[in-house]
Design a protein around this motif. Structure first.
Motif, PDB file in Angstrom:
ATOM      1  N   ALA A   1       0.853  -1.197   0.000  1.00 45.32           N
ATOM      2  CA  ALA A   1       0.000   0.000   0.000  1.00 45.32           C
ATOM      3  C   ALA A   1       0.886   1.244   0.000  1.00 45.32           C
ATOM      4  N   THR A   2       0.674   2.124  -0.959  1.00 45.45           N
ATOM      5  CA  THR A   2       1.496   3.322  -1.068  1.00 45.45           C
ATOM      6  C   THR A   2       1.342   4.235   0.135  1.00 45.45           C
ATOM      7  N   MET A   3       0.122   4.307   0.672  1.00 49.38           N
ATOM      8  CA  MET A   3      -0.148   5.201   1.802  1.00 49.38           C
ATOM      9  C   MET A   3      -0.886   4.454   2.900  1.00 49.38           C
ATOM     10  N   ILE A   4      -0.935   5.058   4.073  1.00 50.86           N
ATOM     11  CA  ILE A   4      -1.875   4.604   5.090  1.00 50.86           C
ATOM     12  C   ILE A   4      -3.277   4.733   4.508  1.00 50.86           C
ATOM     13  N   SER A   5      -4.105   3.716   4.690  1.00 51.75           N
ATOM     14  CA  SER A   5      -5.466   3.731   4.171  1.00 51.75           C
ATOM     15  C   SER A   5      -6.442   3.501   5.305  1.00 51.75           C
ATOM     16  N   LEU A   6      -7.433   4.372   5.416  1.00 49.52           N
ATOM     17  CA  LEU A   6      -8.410   4.328   6.494  1.00 49.52           C
ATOM     18  C   LEU A   6      -9.799   4.061   5.948  1.00 49.52           C
ATOM     19  N   GLY A   7     -10.557   3.204   6.650  1.00 51.84           N
ATOM     20  CA  GLY A   7     -11.943   2.994   6.309  1.00 51.84           C
ATOM     21  C   GLY A   7     -12.811   4.138   6.800  1.00 51.84           C
TER      22      GLY A   7
END
Length: 220
Positions: free
Chosen positions: A131-137
């Motif tokens: 994942a390129t970035m932190i990803s948040l739901g």
């Protein structure tokens, strides 16, 4: 702007089916908040869940209620006793020695799961080097107080098809002894059982894998 942002998006998202399968796995740290006191019971919120009544001496999900003293509840989380007043939270963070290191242990499926904070709010992370970035739901974003409408919009592909995301910058991300500032992240308009700890955080760490152990050391 929209199309330009979309061209830059080369993110990998762990398939939702995999994430759902991980939802019941134990986490490396616990977040506990005190919602209220009812006699010999405390209303505890564990890892962002709904308040549940816990009796003195009882343990729930690794959190033990030691005692109730006036307007405080004394809980044991992460092996340490913490006093809590209504509205306060305590985090049993991943073990650290003050050296800026994070030590994670893989679960039975080889995944590294931990609990940290984003802008001071507890978040459960799945380490994802793809994942390129932190990803948040969506739910995590709401709890943190992030407004996806203020971020730069884009579209990405997931196991369930395309979804709209917003690119934002997080003030602080803390895991164990490590705190980083100004971290790029994306917010999904859909739910995710875990936030993805992507390379916008991991690129600022030295990463070492030794069997089932991963050590992250802060570089800058």
């Amino acid at each position: 702007m929209f199309s330009g942002f979309r061209r830059k998006m080369k993110w990998h998202f762990t398939p939702i089916a995999l994430l759902l399968g991980l939802a019941s796995l134990p986490v490396a740290a616990q977040d506990v908040g005190l919602a209220g006191l009812l006699g010999s019971k405390a209303m505890l919120m564990i890892n962002g869940g709904e308040p549940q009544a816990v009796r003195v001496g009882e343990s729930v999900d690794g959190v033990k209620l030691i005692s109730i003293q006036g307007d405080q509840a004394i809980v044991e989380v992460g092996g340490k006793k913490r006093p809590l007043r209504i509205g306060q939270h305590a985090i049993g963070a991943s073990p650290g020695d003050g050296s800026g290191k994070i030590v994670l242990t893989a679960d039975g499926q080889g995944h590294f799961i931990t609990t940290g904070t984003v802008n001071g709010t507890s978040v459960r992370f799945l380490v994802d080097t793809g994942a390129t970035m932190i990803s948040l739901g969506a739910s995590d974003a709401r709890r943190i107080g992030l407004d996806p409408n203020r971020g730069e919009k884009g579209v990405t592909n997931t196991a369930n098809g395309q979804t709209v995301v917003s690119r934002v910058k997080l003030d602080t991300v803390r895991i164990g002894d490590v705190t980083l500032h100004g971290i790029d992240a994306t917010i999904h308009q859909t739910e995710m059982p875990f936030a993805l700890l992507g390379m916008s955080f991991l690129n600022r760490m030295e990463m070492q894998r030794d069997g089932s152990t991963m050590t992250l050391k802060k570089r800058f």
